[in-house]
Every structure is written in structure tokens, then in C-alpha cells.
Write an enzyme that holds these catalytic residues in place. Structure first.
Site, mmCIF file in Angstrom:
data_model
loop_
_atom_site.group_PDB
_atom_site.id
_atom_site.type_symbol
_atom_site.label_atom_id
_atom_site.label_comp_id
_atom_site.label_asym_id
_atom_site.label_seq_id
_atom_site.Cartn_x
_atom_site.Cartn_y
_atom_site.Cartn_z
ATOM 1 N N SER A 181 2.634 -8.297 -6.432
ATOM 2 C CA SER A 181 2.633 -9.049 -7.691
ATOM 3 C C SER A 181 4.040 -9.548 -8.005
ATOM 4 O O SER A 181 4.220 -10.639 -8.560
ATOM 5 C CB SER A 181 2.122 -8.161 -8.821
ATOM 6 N N HIS B 74 -5.404 -7.929 -3.808
ATOM 7 C CA HIS B 74 -6.248 -7.041 -4.618
ATOM 8 C C HIS B 74 -7.722 -7.431 -4.461
ATOM 9 O O HIS B 74 -8.585 -6.564 -4.340
ATOM 10 C CB HIS B 74 -5.859 -7.128 -6.102
ATOM 11 N N LYS C 20 7.234 0.353 -14.567
ATOM 12 C CA LYS C 20 7.315 -1.117 -14.525
ATOM 13 C C LYS C 20 7.178 -1.742 -15.900
ATOM 14 O O LYS C 20 6.416 -1.243 -16.733
ATOM 15 C CB LYS C 20 6.192 -1.671 -13.636
ATOM 16 N N ARG D 271 -0.601 -0.828 2.082
ATOM 17 C CA ARG D 271 0.013 -1.998 2.727
ATOM 18 C C ARG D 271 0.859 -1.545 3.912
ATOM 19 O O ARG D 271 0.349 -1.191 4.947
ATOM 20 C CB ARG D 271 0.834 -2.791 1.720
HETATM 21 N N1 COA Z 1 -2.524 -6.590 -1.472
HETATM 22 C C1 COA Z 1 -1.377 -7.081 -1.939
HETATM 23 N N2 COA Z 1 -0.554 -6.426 -2.789
HETATM 24 C C2 COA Z 1 -0.942 -5.204 -3.171
HETATM 25 C C3 COA Z 1 -2.114 -4.620 -2.719
HETATM 26 C C4 COA Z 1 -2.916 -5.364 -1.829
HETATM 27 N N3 COA Z 1 -4.044 -4.883 -1.336
HETATM 28 N N4 COA Z 1 -2.216 -3.394 -3.258
HETATM 29 C C5 COA Z 1 -1.129 -3.221 -4.032
HETATM 30 N N5 COA Z 1 -0.362 -4.314 -3.982
HETATM 31 C C6 COA Z 1 0.913 -4.498 -4.654
HETATM 32 C C7 COA Z 1 0.772 -4.545 -6.141
HETATM 33 O O1 COA Z 1 0.638 -5.867 -6.607
HETATM 34 C C8 COA Z 1 2.076 -3.916 -6.595
HETATM 35 O O2 COA Z 1 3.065 -4.933 -6.625
HETATM 36 P P1 COA Z 1 4.341 -4.774 -7.597
HETATM 37 O O3 COA Z 1 5.062 -3.532 -7.161
HETATM 38 O O4 COA Z 1 5.113 -5.999 -7.336
HETATM 39 O O5 COA Z 1 3.799 -4.651 -8.993
HETATM 40 C C9 COA Z 1 2.447 -2.935 -5.494
HETATM 41 O O6 COA Z 1 1.689 -3.358 -4.369
HETATM 42 C C10 COA Z 1 2.126 -1.518 -5.817
HETATM 43 O O7 COA Z 1 0.749 -1.406 -6.137
HETATM 44 P P2 COA Z 1 0.130 -0.020 -6.586
HETATM 45 O O8 COA Z 1 0.574 1.034 -5.638
HETATM 46 O O9 COA Z 1 -1.326 -0.224 -6.748
HETATM 47 O O10 COA Z 1 0.864 0.298 -7.937
HETATM 48 P P3 COA Z 1 0.565 -0.291 -9.342
HETATM 49 O O11 COA Z 1 1.834 -0.307 -10.099
HETATM 50 O O12 COA Z 1 -0.158 -1.581 -9.243
HETATM 51 O O13 COA Z 1 -0.443 0.782 -9.997
HETATM 52 C C11 COA Z 1 -0.975 2.794 -11.197
HETATM 53 C C12 COA Z 1 -0.032 2.099 -10.215
HETATM 54 C C13 COA Z 1 -1.130 1.975 -12.482
HETATM 55 C C14 COA Z 1 -2.350 2.973 -10.540
HETATM 56 C C15 COA Z 1 -0.354 4.197 -11.501
HETATM 57 O O14 COA Z 1 0.922 4.006 -12.055
HETATM 58 C C16 COA Z 1 -1.218 5.010 -12.445
HETATM 59 O O15 COA Z 1 -2.143 5.666 -12.007
HETATM 60 N N6 COA Z 1 -0.916 4.961 -13.781
HETATM 61 C C17 COA Z 1 -1.666 5.700 -14.774
HETATM 62 C C18 COA Z 1 -0.870 6.925 -15.257
HETATM 63 C C19 COA Z 1 -1.036 8.072 -14.302
HETATM 64 O O16 COA Z 1 -2.095 8.625 -14.097
HETATM 65 N N7 COA Z 1 0.110 8.463 -13.692
HETATM 66 C C20 COA Z 1 0.148 9.533 -12.753
HETATM 67 C C21 COA Z 1 -0.246 9.059 -11.387
HETATM 68 S S1 COA Z 1 -0.240 10.395 -10.235
#
Ligand code: COA
Length: 161
Positions: free
Chosen positions: A128, A17, A41, A90
Site C-alpha cells: 500500500s 489483496h 502506522k 509476500r
Molecule cells: N499483495 C500486496 N501487498 C500486500 C499483500 C498482498 N497479498 N499482503 C499485504 N500486503 C502489503 C500491505 O499493503 C502492507 O503494506 P504497507 O506496509 O505499505 O501498509 C504490508 O504488505 C503489510 O501488510 P500486513 O502484514 O497485512 O499488515 P497490515 O498493516 O496491513 O495489517 C494488522 C496488520 C492490522 C492485521 C495488525 O496490525 C492487527 O492485527 N491489528 C489489530 C490489533 C492486534 O490484534 N494487534 C496484535 C497483533 S498480534
């Protein structure tokens, strides 16, 4: 002022991140890193802990602001007057999901674009969940998370102590 929003569940934030934050901070006048709720989650860390970790690890990047929000990302971005969402891509497996979210966000807010940055190769495998798993079993997470937050993660998760 060009404002970007980098959302995530950051449970916890990692070097992967941080890599995206550093690079995205150069593309915008201000980058808001927003800890948000992923309804799919269950979080290990509280919102306060996530925000605190993000603040500590981005202290040296002047145009980064850390925030949290429990609601729709598209609404949040509109409220903040931001022009784009930043996401890290990723592996290929991320693509379909990210594409779907980007399209949904654009439907909710047609002026909104999502900018994808390729995750640095050495963090392609990182997540994560992996960090939490290693920490729970007392493993070494030094390569995955910044020093500033490592001990706090271990103190909360390490079950071997
Ligand atoms: N390097 C390493 N790991 C990374 C990374 C990077 N550059 N980018 C992402 N990851 C990992 C994250 O740690 C996460 O790991 P996990 O699955 O073990 O938790 C995984 O990749 C997925 O990351 P991401 O795609 O960013 O998902 P997220 O769960 O962290 O975030 C939200 C998702 C919160 C942005 C999304 O659910 C959201 O927008 N929520 C708000 C409600 C909403 O508007 N919903 C409708 C969306 S259309």
C-alpha cells in the site's frame, strides 16, 4: 459454517489483496475482510474510505463480507465465530513478522489458526505504501489497484494536480 477473517490495514487495498481475497473466499463458506488498525502506522485513508473501497472491489464475490474493527484481532475473530485468520505472505522479509503475529494471536486465542497464502508472484513487490507513493507523485497506479477505486485514490493523494 466455516468462517475466515482476512485482516489488514488496507491503506489502500490493492490487486495483491484482491488476489488473496479471491483465493481465500474459495476456502471458507464466508470470508470476512476486516479493515483494522495497525498501531505502527498512520493511515492516509479513513476507515470509512477503506471499507468503501473494499466493498466496491469485492462486489462480485458473494461470500465476502467487509467490516472494520479497532481492537484486538484475536477478540474479533472469536466474536465472529471464525476458525482462521488469513494472511498473504509476500517475500521472505514478511515471514518473521507474520510468524510473530500468528504466535501472539494463538496465545490470545489458542483455538485460532493462521492460514498463509502465497501472494501471486506479480504482486510480491507490491505494498500500500508503494501505491500511495506513486499516487502522490501523479504516477499511474492502474496496474496496482482496481479501476473502481483508482480515481478516488488519485483524487485524495495526487499532489501534482
Ligand atoms: N499483495 C500486496 N501487498 C500486500 C499483500 C498482498 N497479498 N499482503 C499485504 N500486503 C502489503 C500491505 O499493503 C502492507 O503494506 P504497507 O506496509 O505499505 O501498509 C504490508 O504488505 C503489510 O501488510 P500486513 O502484514 O497485512 O499488515 P497490515 O498493516 O496491513 O495489517 C494488522 C496488520 C492490522 C492485521 C495488525 O496490525 C492487527 O492485527 N491489528 C489489530 C490489533 C492486534 O490484534 N494487534 C496484535 C497483533 S498480534
Amino acid at each position: 459454517m466455516r468462517i475466515g477473517v482476512y485482516p489488514g490495514s488496507f491503506d489502500p487495498a490493492t490487486y495483491g489483496h484482491l488476489d488473496i481475497i479471491r483465493r481465500a473466499s474459495r476456502l471458507f463458506d464466508k470470508l470476512i475482510v476486516a479493515a483494522m488498525v495497525n498501531g505502527e502506522k498512520r493511515s492516509a485513508f479513513t476507515m470509512e474510505e477503506k471499507v468503501d473501497f473494499l466493498k466496491r472491489m469485492t462486489r462480485d464475490i458473494p461470500n465476502v463480507e467487509v467490516d472494520c474493527f479497532d481492537g484486538l484481532l484475536a477478540d474479533y475473530v472469536r466474536d465472529k465465530g471464525a476458525c482462521a485468520i488469513v494472511k498473504g505472505l509476500r517475500a521472505v522479509s514478511d515471514f518473521e513478522y507474520e510468524f510473530q503475529m500468528a504466535l501472539a494471536n494463538k496465545k490470545l486465542n489458542p483455538e485460532l489458526d493462521t492460514v498463509f497464502l502465497m501472494t501471486e508472484q506479480k504482486y510480491l513487490f507490491l505494498s500500500s505504501t508503494i501505491v500511495r507513493d506513486i499516487a502522490r507523485h501523479g504516477g499511474d497506479i492502474a496496474e496496482f489497484v482496481p479501476d473502481e477505486i483508482r480515481m478516488d485514490i488519485m483524487n485524495k493523494l495526487d499532489q501534482t494536480k
